[in-house]
Design an enzyme around this catalytic site. Sequence first.
Site, PDB file in Angstrom:
ATOM      1  N   ARG A 143      68.871  82.382 148.847  1.00 61.02           N
ATOM      2  CA  ARG A 143      67.689  82.958 149.474  1.00 61.02           C
ATOM      3  C   ARG A 143      67.470  84.394 149.020  1.00 61.02           C
ATOM      4  NH1 ARG A 143      67.005  84.002 155.934  1.00 61.02           N
ATOM      5  NH2 ARG A 143      64.886  84.843 155.868  1.00 61.02           N
ATOM      6  N   TYR A 145      64.428  87.634 149.397  1.00 66.86           N
ATOM      7  CA  TYR A 145      63.155  88.069 149.937  1.00 66.86           C
ATOM      8  C   TYR A 145      62.103  87.976 148.825  1.00 66.86           C
ATOM      9  CZ  TYR A 145      65.733  90.225 153.836  1.00 66.86           C
ATOM     10  OH  TYR A 145      66.532  90.461 154.928  1.00 66.86           O
ATOM     11  N   ASP A 175      70.056  84.865 168.881  1.00 66.31           N
ATOM     12  CA  ASP A 175      70.042  84.125 167.610  1.00 66.31           C
ATOM     13  C   ASP A 175      71.429  83.783 167.080  1.00 66.31           C
ATOM     14  OD1 ASP A 175      70.956  86.552 166.681  1.00 66.31           O
ATOM     15  OD2 ASP A 175      69.436  86.780 165.114  1.00 66.31           O
ATOM     16  N   ASP A 180      71.345  93.174 164.408  1.00 65.33           N
ATOM     17  CA  ASP A 180      70.908  93.729 163.130  1.00 65.33           C
ATOM     18  C   ASP A 180      70.606  95.220 163.230  1.00 65.33           C
ATOM     19  OD1 ASP A 180      70.969  91.179 161.892  1.00 65.33           O
ATOM     20  OD2 ASP A 180      68.985  90.721 162.676  1.00 65.33           O
ATOM     21  N   ASP A 212      65.747  88.371 168.284  1.00 68.44           N
ATOM     22  CA  ASP A 212      66.475  88.920 167.138  1.00 68.44           C
ATOM     23  C   ASP A 212      66.264  90.436 167.118  1.00 68.44           C
ATOM     24  OD1 ASP A 212      67.787  89.303 164.772  1.00 68.44           O
ATOM     25  OD2 ASP A 212      66.346  88.247 163.509  1.00 68.44           O
TER      26      ASP A 212
END
Length: 299
Positions: A143, A145, A175, A180, A212
Amino acid sequence: MRAASNLVRRYRCYHTSLSVARPLSSIDTTMKFSASLSLLAFSVPATAWAPTALARPAFSTLSSALFGVSTEVVGEAKTESFRLKFKGEEGPLSPWHDIPLMGENGSYNMVVEIPKMTKAKMEVATKEEGNPIAQDIKKGKLRDYHGPIFWNYGCLPQTWEDPNVEHPELKCFGDNDPIDVVEIGSASLPMGAVKEVKPLGVLAMIDDGELDWKVLAIATDDPLASQYNDISDVPEAITSGIREWFRWYKTPDGKPLNAFGYDEKALNKKHAMEVIAETHEAWKNLVAGKKDKGKLWLK
C-alpha cells in the site's frame, strides 16, 4: 454474527459523525485546500521511501531510558519481506509494548512510521511477533499513498484504541491500533526513530465507521516547539491542511470521505492529553489480559 454486529456499529457511527461534522454538501469538493498544503510542502523527492540524505540519525533525541535501542532491517525494501525490527541491549524489543509512552520533561515518545514527504504506508505490525515496522498490504499489494504525506506520521507506544468500547458522544468504537501522531515540525524524521514530542491537539477522525484519533504534535527539539504550546498556537493553514489531507486521502481508491467529530475542530492540548491517557489505560488493560487481544501480538 460478529461481522453483522461490526456493520451495525459502523452504520451508527457514520450517521452520528454526520451530526457532529460539517454537512457533506458544505465541503468544497474542488479540494481548494491546496494553498494551505503548499505552505507545508518542501522540494523533497516524493519517493516511496524516505530520502536518506534528509533524514536525521535515528534515536538522536531518545529519552535516557532508551539509550542503546537500535533498529535492524530484515528483508528487501519495497517488498513484502521488508521489516524494520527494534533491539535493545538485552535483545529484541517491541516498539509498541517496550518503548515507554512518556519521555523526559513531560514529553511523549513517538515511534516514526512514515517520514514526511514519502508515500509508502508503513506501520507497526500489531499482529506480528515483535511488532516490527512493515508496509501495509491491501488486496495482496503493497500500500502506498496516492501522494506524499506532508508531515511525519507515527504512533504513541503503549496506547490502544479499544475496538470494544463505544465513545459516549461519537458512538464509534476504536480502530484496534495504537493512537496515531502527526508531527508538524520542520525536519523529516527517519522511519523507526523514537522522537520526543509535545502534544498540541487532537482530531477525532472517523474512518470506515471507526474512531481513529489523530494527535497533532511537534518534536521537542524543533525550532518552533517553544512557540507551539497548544492548538491555538498552530496556524489554521496547518490544522485545516491535516484535516483535509486525511479527509480525502482514500478517495482515489473509491472510498468515501472520512468524517470528523466535534464539528471538525482540532481539540485542544488538554483534550489530547485526556485521549492519550485513556488509550494508555486501555493498553494496560490489554497487556494485563483484561481485554480480548484477538490476533494482536502481546509479549
